[in-house]
Scaffold this motif. Structure first.
Motif, PDB file in Angstrom:
ATOM      1  N   TYR A 105       0.586  -1.572  -0.037  1.00 32.17           N
ATOM      2  CA  TYR A 105       0.111  -0.080   0.219  1.00 32.17           C
ATOM      3  C   TYR A 105       0.841   1.789  -0.029  1.00 32.17           C
ATOM      4  O   TYR A 105       1.687   1.648   0.626  1.00 32.17           O
ATOM      5  CB  TYR A 105      -0.948  -0.182   1.159  1.00 32.17           C
ATOM      6  CG  TYR A 105      -1.562   1.493   1.248  1.00 32.17           C
ATOM      7  CD1 TYR A 105      -3.164   1.631   0.368  1.00 32.17           C
ATOM      8  CD2 TYR A 105      -1.219   2.431   2.627  1.00 32.17           C
ATOM      9  CE1 TYR A 105      -3.505   2.533   0.490  1.00 32.17           C
ATOM     10  CE2 TYR A 105      -1.900   3.258   2.484  1.00 32.17           C
ATOM     11  CZ  TYR A 105      -2.655   3.790   1.550  1.00 32.17           C
ATOM     12  OH  TYR A 105      -4.023   5.121   1.425  1.00 32.17           O
ATOM     13  N   GLY A 107      -0.015   5.504   0.170  1.00 31.78           N
ATOM     14  CA  GLY A 107      -0.995   6.422   0.177  1.00 31.78           C
ATOM     15  C   GLY A 107      -0.239   7.429   1.206  1.00 31.78           C
ATOM     16  O   GLY A 107       0.023   7.544   2.374  1.00 31.78           O
ATOM     17  N   PRO A 111      -5.406   3.174   4.284  1.00 37.90           N
ATOM     18  CA  PRO A 111      -6.716   3.100   4.027  1.00 37.90           C
ATOM     19  C   PRO A 111      -7.524   2.951   4.090  1.00 37.90           C
ATOM     20  O   PRO A 111      -8.285   3.096   5.708  1.00 37.90           O
ATOM     21  CB  PRO A 111      -5.918   1.943   3.265  1.00 37.90           C
ATOM     22  CG  PRO A 111      -5.626   1.452   4.338  1.00 37.90           C
ATOM     23  CD  PRO A 111      -4.559   2.096   4.512  1.00 37.90           C
ATOM     24  N   THR A 112      -8.734   3.550   3.120  1.00 37.33           N
ATOM     25  CA  THR A 112     -10.082   3.330   3.851  1.00 37.33           C
ATOM     26  C   THR A 112     -11.512   1.977   2.738  1.00 37.33           C
ATOM     27  O   THR A 112     -12.363   1.983   3.155  1.00 37.33           O
ATOM     28  CB  THR A 112     -11.221   4.476   3.527  1.00 37.33           C
ATOM     29  OG1 THR A 112     -11.693   4.595   1.961  1.00 37.33           O
ATOM     30  CG2 THR A 112     -10.184   5.530   4.268  1.00 37.33           C
ATOM     31  N   THR A 145       0.661   1.622  -4.707  1.00 37.36           N
ATOM     32  CA  THR A 145       0.008   0.293  -4.424  1.00 37.36           C
ATOM     33  C   THR A 145      -0.700  -1.001  -5.450  1.00 37.36           C
ATOM     34  O   THR A 145      -0.946  -0.303  -6.590  1.00 37.36           O
ATOM     35  CB  THR A 145      -1.760   0.900  -4.438  1.00 37.36           C
ATOM     36  OG1 THR A 145      -1.382   1.979  -3.135  1.00 37.36           O
ATOM     37  CG2 THR A 145      -2.176  -0.193  -3.699  1.00 37.36           C
ATOM     38  N   LEU A 165      -6.191  -1.832  -1.189  1.00 43.61           N
ATOM     39  CA  LEU A 165      -6.213  -1.027  -0.594  1.00 43.61           C
ATOM     40  C   LEU A 165      -6.268   0.339  -0.604  1.00 43.61           C
ATOM     41  O   LEU A 165      -5.142   0.290  -1.461  1.00 43.61           O
ATOM     42  CB  LEU A 165      -4.910  -1.084   0.660  1.00 43.61           C
ATOM     43  CG  LEU A 165      -5.066  -2.657   1.797  1.00 43.61           C
ATOM     44  CD1 LEU A 165      -4.141  -2.486   3.035  1.00 43.61           C
ATOM     45  CD2 LEU A 165      -6.627  -2.744   2.564  1.00 43.61           C
ATOM     46  N   ASN A 166      -7.000   1.078  -1.144  1.00 51.62           N
ATOM     47  CA  ASN A 166      -6.975   2.360  -1.670  1.00 51.62           C
ATOM     48  C   ASN A 166      -7.257   3.711  -0.207  1.00 51.62           C
ATOM     49  O   ASN A 166      -7.898   3.137   0.546  1.00 51.62           O
ATOM     50  CB  ASN A 166      -8.577   2.004  -2.507  1.00 51.62           C
ATOM     51  CG  ASN A 166      -7.498   1.463  -3.569  1.00 51.62           C
ATOM     52  OD1 ASN A 166      -6.798   1.381  -4.214  1.00 51.62           O
ATOM     53  ND2 ASN A 166      -8.465   0.462  -3.331  1.00 51.62           N
ATOM     54  N   GLU A 167      -6.966   4.796  -0.392  1.00 58.27           N
ATOM     55  CA  GLU A 167      -7.601   5.376  -0.106  1.00 58.27           C
ATOM     56  C   GLU A 167      -8.785   5.846   0.053  1.00 58.27           C
ATOM     57  O   GLU A 167      -9.420   6.246   0.252  1.00 58.27           O
ATOM     58  CB  GLU A 167      -6.702   6.663  -0.192  1.00 58.27           C
ATOM     59  CG  GLU A 167      -5.005   7.323   0.697  1.00 58.27           C
ATOM     60  CD  GLU A 167      -4.387   8.312   0.131  1.00 58.27           C
ATOM     61  OE1 GLU A 167      -5.038   9.324   0.067  1.00 58.27           O
ATOM     62  OE2 GLU A 167      -3.853   8.209  -0.046  1.00 58.27           O
ATOM     63  N   ALA A 172      -9.624   3.562  -5.872  1.00 58.81           N
ATOM     64  CA  ALA A 172      -9.395   2.792  -6.041  1.00 58.81           C
ATOM     65  C   ALA A 172      -9.664   2.404  -7.762  1.00 58.81           C
ATOM     66  O   ALA A 172      -8.981   1.173  -8.570  1.00 58.81           O
ATOM     67  CB  ALA A 172     -11.054   2.002  -5.462  1.00 58.81           C
ATOM     68  N   THR A 175      -6.517   2.712  -9.464  1.00 58.57           N
ATOM     69  CA  THR A 175      -5.280   1.613  -9.681  1.00 58.57           C
ATOM     70  C   THR A 175      -5.871   0.700  -9.830  1.00 58.57           C
ATOM     71  O   THR A 175      -5.440  -0.026 -11.283  1.00 58.57           O
ATOM     72  CB  THR A 175      -5.457   0.900  -7.705  1.00 58.57           C
ATOM     73  OG1 THR A 175      -5.030   2.667  -7.032  1.00 58.57           O
ATOM     74  CG2 THR A 175      -5.057  -0.055  -7.810  1.00 58.57           C
TER      75      THR A 175
END
Length: 212
Positions: A105, A107, A111-112, A145, A165-167, A172, A175
């Motif tokens: 990851y 960021g 991540p949320t 990521t 995983l993404n902010e 997302a 990515t």
């Protein structure tokens, strides 16, 4: 050393209200020091209500044994807590996956969102699909990521999952587009030919103790 991930997969009934706080309380009180992540979605394509994944990461299979022993020996209060959550579900399954290739990851903020892409290779093509996905992850730039690739060892045999995983949801999507572009058109065509299909599902992260 090969890592393993345990997943408690719950499909909730449609009329039980919002179970998120119950899941968070259960996650925070689990009888293990193994790192984990709790995710929740309303976007799964299955019948029923929301779906949750309560996941724990183990360095080797012995960690799974210790975890299962701790669960079986947990307090009556803890068992009631779990039973109360399960009573709100139409399905509860315990699944184990083996980590084939660990992603990373990158960021500025925690991540949320976790996006899971479930991929089912056609019979006889598991190794080729695995190799193609592994290569794409390995070739990802260091400042980007990349998802983790896992293979099911229980339940649906041969099911591959890419978990990223993404902010945010916007991140997302970015990515996903980069990952698709990195494969190239011939590779995407080949992947389509040798898989039964895939399902991509975004999950909100409700709890996370995994070091980023």
């Amino acid at each position: 050393m090969t890592k393993y991930i345990s997943n408690i997969v719950r499909i909730f009934k449609t009329d039980v209200g919002d179970p998120q706080q119950l899941l968070i309380d259960e996650f925070n009180g689990m009888p293990t020091d193994a790192p984990g992540i709790l995710t929740f979605t309303l976007s799964a394509p299955n019948p029923g209500g929301p779906v949750s994944f309560t996941s724990r990461v183990f360095d080797d299979p012995s960690g799974l044994d210790k975890y299962m022993a701790a669960v079986q020996n947990s307090s009556d209060e803890r068992k009631k807590q779990v039973a109360d959550i399960n009573a709100k579900c139409v399905s509860v399954r315990f699944r184990i996956v083996r980590v084939i290739k660990e992603g990373k990851y990158v960021g500025a903020n925690p991540p949320t969102i976790m996006v899971r892409n479930f991929i089912r290779p056609k019979r006889g093509y598991l190794d080729e699909v695995t190799s193609m996905l592994t290569s794409t992850i390995e070739n990802a730039p260091d400042d980007r990521t990349s998802p983790t690739l896992t293979l099911s060892t229980t339940g649906q045999q041969g099911l591959l999952t890419l978990s990223g995983l993404n902010e945010s949801l916007a991140a997302a999507e970015e990515t996903y587009e980069r990952f698709q572009s990195a494969q190239g058109e011939p590779a995407r065509k080949r992947m389509s030919d040798i898989t039964e299909g895939s399902v991509r599902v975004p999950f909100f992260i409700l709890g996370n103790t995994i070091e980023m």
